[in-house]
Design a protein around this motif. Sequence first.
Motif, short mmCIF file in Angstrom:
data_model
loop_
_atom_site.label_atom_id
_atom_site.label_comp_id
_atom_site.label_asym_id
_atom_site.label_seq_id
_atom_site.Cartn_x
_atom_site.Cartn_y
_atom_site.Cartn_z
N PHE A 43 -8.46 10.48 -10.16
CA PHE A 43 -8.27 9.12 -9.68
C PHE A 43 -9.64 8.54 -9.35
CE2 PHE A 43 -4.23 10.98 -7.61
CZ PHE A 43 -3.58 10.99 -8.83
N GLN A 47 -9.42 4.10 -5.72
CA GLN A 47 -7.98 4.36 -5.61
C GLN A 47 -7.69 5.34 -4.48
OE1 GLN A 47 -5.04 3.31 -8.00
NE2 GLN A 47 -4.57 3.61 -5.83
N ASP A 51 -5.42 4.50 -1.29
CA ASP A 51 -4.22 5.30 -1.00
C ASP A 51 -4.24 5.81 0.43
OD1 ASP A 51 -3.30 4.93 -3.58
OD2 ASP A 51 -3.78 6.95 -4.27
#
Length: 209
Positions: A43, A47, A51
Motif C-alpha cells: 500500500f 494510504q 487508514d
Amino acid sequence: MAEKNISMAVIRRLPKYHRYLGDLLDKEVHRISSKELSDIIGFTASQIRQDLNNFGGFGQQGYGYNVEALHNEIGNILGLNKIYNAVLVGAGNLGQAIANYAGFRKAGFEIKALFDANPRMIGLKIRDFEVLDSENLESFVKENNIDIAILCIPKNGAQDVVDRLINAGIKGIWNFAPVDLEVPKGVIVENVNLTESLFTLSYLMKENE
C-alpha cells in the motif's frame, strides 16, 4: 471514534497490517516508518497513514510507528483481545481442514465442537473433537455461550441450519457454503466463496496472457 463510519475497504486492510506487523515483531523490528511499511505491504505510505488515522494517531513524525504498540492496537480494533467460542457445522473435508488449523486458538477463536448430519460422520474423532449430531446443535450453542458458527455445508439446507443457529443465539457466521444467507439485523455474516475466488484468479490469469 466509535461514531465514525469506517469503510469496509479500510477494515479489510487491517488484518493485513496486523499480519505484517506480527512478522516484523518476529524479526525483532521495533520501529518502522510508513514508507518502510509501504515497501513491505504494497500500500502507499499515504494510504497507510489515512487508514490508521481513522482510529487515532499511532505514529510520531520523525519516529514512525512503534511496531509492537501498533500491532497490539490493531489487534484491539479487530477485537482480537477477546475470546470467541465457535462451533463448526459440517465435518467433511473442508470442515476437517479448518478444524485442524492451529491458528484459531492463537487468534482467540476457540472451536468448542464439530457437528454433522451424516450418520457416518457422527462419533468420528477429528483433532480433539468427537463429531456430534447436528440434531443437538441448538442446545449446545445455548448451553456453551457460542458466539460464532463456521458453516462448511452444502448450500441445500444451509439457510435452515442458519435459522436454527440464530434462534439459538449465534451472532456471527463464517460462511463457506456457496449461498447468500438471509439473517436479521445484528447477525454478522462473513462469506468465503472458494469458487468465486478461483474464478477471479482465472480472470486475472486470462488478462495477464
